[in-house]
Design a protein around this motif. Structure first.
Motif, short mmCIF file in Angstrom:
data_model
loop_
_atom_site.label_atom_id
_atom_site.label_comp_id
_atom_site.label_asym_id
_atom_site.label_seq_id
_atom_site.Cartn_x
_atom_site.Cartn_y
_atom_site.Cartn_z
N GLU A 171 74.89 51.39 41.13
CA GLU A 171 74.69 49.95 41.31
C GLU A 171 74.18 49.34 40.01
OE1 GLU A 171 72.05 46.79 44.01
OE2 GLU A 171 71.84 48.97 44.29
N VAL A 172 74.83 48.28 39.59
CA VAL A 172 74.38 47.57 38.40
C VAL A 172 73.16 46.74 38.77
CG1 VAL A 172 74.97 45.86 36.64
CG2 VAL A 172 76.70 47.49 37.43
N VAL A 173 72.04 47.00 38.11
CA VAL A 173 70.80 46.28 38.42
C VAL A 173 70.48 45.23 37.36
CG1 VAL A 173 69.82 48.10 39.83
CG2 VAL A 173 69.42 48.12 37.36
N GLU A 174 71.04 45.39 36.16
CA GLU A 174 70.87 44.39 35.10
C GLU A 174 72.15 44.35 34.29
OE1 GLU A 174 67.23 44.59 32.77
OE2 GLU A 174 66.34 45.90 34.30
N SER A 175 72.53 43.13 33.87
CA SER A 175 73.73 42.95 33.06
C SER A 175 73.45 41.93 31.96
CB SER A 175 74.89 42.47 33.94
OG SER A 175 76.04 42.19 33.16
N TYR A 176 73.79 42.30 30.73
CA TYR A 176 73.57 41.41 29.59
C TYR A 176 74.86 41.33 28.78
CZ TYR A 176 68.78 42.57 30.88
OH TYR A 176 67.61 42.77 31.58
N VAL A 177 75.28 40.11 28.48
CA VAL A 177 76.53 39.90 27.74
C VAL A 177 76.25 39.03 26.53
CG1 VAL A 177 78.88 39.00 27.84
CG2 VAL A 177 77.88 40.06 29.87
N VAL A 178 76.68 39.51 25.37
CA VAL A 178 76.60 38.73 24.14
C VAL A 178 77.98 38.79 23.49
CG1 VAL A 178 75.52 38.45 21.89
CG2 VAL A 178 74.16 39.28 23.81
N GLY A 179 78.71 37.68 23.55
CA GLY A 179 80.05 37.66 22.99
C GLY A 179 80.96 38.67 23.65
N ASP A 180 81.50 39.60 22.87
CA ASP A 180 82.43 40.60 23.40
C ASP A 180 81.76 41.93 23.69
OD1 ASP A 180 81.92 41.52 20.87
OD2 ASP A 180 84.00 41.72 20.26
N THR A 181 80.42 41.92 23.79
CA THR A 181 79.67 43.16 24.05
C THR A 181 78.79 42.97 25.28
OG1 THR A 181 79.60 43.64 21.67
CG2 THR A 181 78.06 44.84 23.08
N ALA A 182 78.75 43.99 26.13
CA ALA A 182 77.94 43.93 27.34
C ALA A 182 77.14 45.22 27.49
CB ALA A 182 78.82 43.73 28.57
N ALA A 183 75.94 45.10 28.03
CA ALA A 183 75.10 46.25 28.35
C ALA A 183 74.75 46.19 29.83
CB ALA A 183 73.83 46.26 27.50
N LEU A 184 74.95 47.29 30.53
CA LEU A 184 74.67 47.37 31.96
C LEU A 184 73.59 48.43 32.20
CD1 LEU A 184 78.31 47.48 33.40
CD2 LEU A 184 76.93 45.46 32.85
N VAL A 185 72.57 48.06 32.94
CA VAL A 185 71.59 49.02 33.42
C VAL A 185 72.00 49.40 34.84
CG1 VAL A 185 69.17 49.44 33.95
CG2 VAL A 185 69.79 48.03 31.97
N VAL A 186 72.19 50.69 35.07
CA VAL A 186 72.81 51.16 36.32
C VAL A 186 71.93 52.20 37.00
CG1 VAL A 186 74.86 52.24 37.32
CG2 VAL A 186 75.10 50.76 35.30
N ASP A 187 71.60 51.96 38.27
CA ASP A 187 70.94 52.97 39.09
C ASP A 187 72.02 53.81 39.77
OD1 ASP A 187 68.43 52.16 38.42
OD2 ASP A 187 68.06 51.02 40.27
N TRP A 188 71.95 55.12 39.62
CA TRP A 188 72.99 55.98 40.15
C TRP A 188 72.38 57.13 40.96
CZ3 TRP A 188 72.40 60.98 38.65
CH2 TRP A 188 71.69 61.21 37.46
N SER A 189 73.24 57.66 41.80
CA SER A 189 72.87 58.89 42.51
C SER A 189 74.11 59.76 42.61
CB SER A 189 72.32 58.59 43.91
OG SER A 189 73.31 58.02 44.73
#
Length: 227
Positions: A171-189
């Motif tokens: 599950e993506v818990v945080e998403s950050y987008v700057v231009g053509d780049t994105a960072a996703l913080v993901v909780d996984w099991s």
């Protein structure tokens, strides 16, 4: 979704003393390409007035077929050593089929966070091509803390992992987008019935880039990237 057929046309200007060698090499590449999955055609032409100029044209069924072709070891080796044969760098244009009929299939998401679900769906289907297709060419995946894999090594690691029948959720818990780049913080099991020691949960950090066609693709997946 538009038809995914991809074409590429390129121009290779050989050094005079390397023209014959380059011509033979490109012809052998075309022959190998025609035996690869998704290749609809691959041809090498020699300019009628300039024997040092070679023009190649190839057609691929999908973007991922073309990407897989460009990731072949013989292609990587040639591209790395191309200055040996060429007077000037390759001129290559990738083409899409104009006016192609629509086909069934999911459209590429506008929101990079939606790529998480595409990743999960591919794993659930045990579809190695679909899994690798969510990655950009040359992307890396952290397979264990401090070690990343890419290319053929990444694909082989995924193939081996799938034999363990892993059950994955994320599950993506945080998403950050700057231009053509994105960072996703993901909780996984993950649950691996045959290897209980691999079962567990975590918080990862994934990085995506938008390519020239406006599609989001992973350039790094790191399940150990955030604590």
């Amino acid at each position: 979704m538009q038809n995914e057929i991809q074409s590429a046309v390129g121009f290779a200007h050989a050094k005079p003393e390397k023209a014959a060698e380059l011509g033979d090499l490109l012809v052998s590449f075309a022959e190998r390409s025609r035996n690869e999955p998704g290749c609809l055609g691959s041809w090498i032409n020699q300019d009628a007035q300039d024997p040092h100029l070679f023009v190649f044209y190839e057609i691929w069924a999908t973007r991922k077929d073309l990407a897989r072709h460009l990731g072949q070891p013989y292609m990587k080796e040639f591209l790395a050593d191309r200055d040996t044969y060429l007077q000037k760098d390759l001129e290559v244009r990738q083409l899409t089929l104009a006016g192609a009929p629509e086909q069934d299939g999911p459209a590429d998401p506008a929101d990079p966070a939606e790529m998480n679900q595409r990743y999960l769906d591919a794993y659930a289907a045990r579809d190695i091509d679909a899994i690798m297709a969510v990655y950009a060419p040359g992307a890396a995946a952290v397979w264990e803390p401090g070690k990343s894999v890419s290319g053929d090594e990444h694909r082989a690691a995924v193939v081996e992992f799938l034999t363990l029948d892993p059950q994955l959720s994320a599950e993506v818990v945080e998403s950050y987008v700057v231009g053509d780049t994105a960072a996703l913080v993901v909780d996984w099991s993950i649950t691996v019935p045959s290897k209980p020691e691999m079962t567990g949960t975590g918080r990862g950090l994934d990085v995506l880039k938008k390519n020239a066609r406006g599609e989001w693709r992973y350039v790094m997946t790191n399940p150990f990237g955030s604590v």
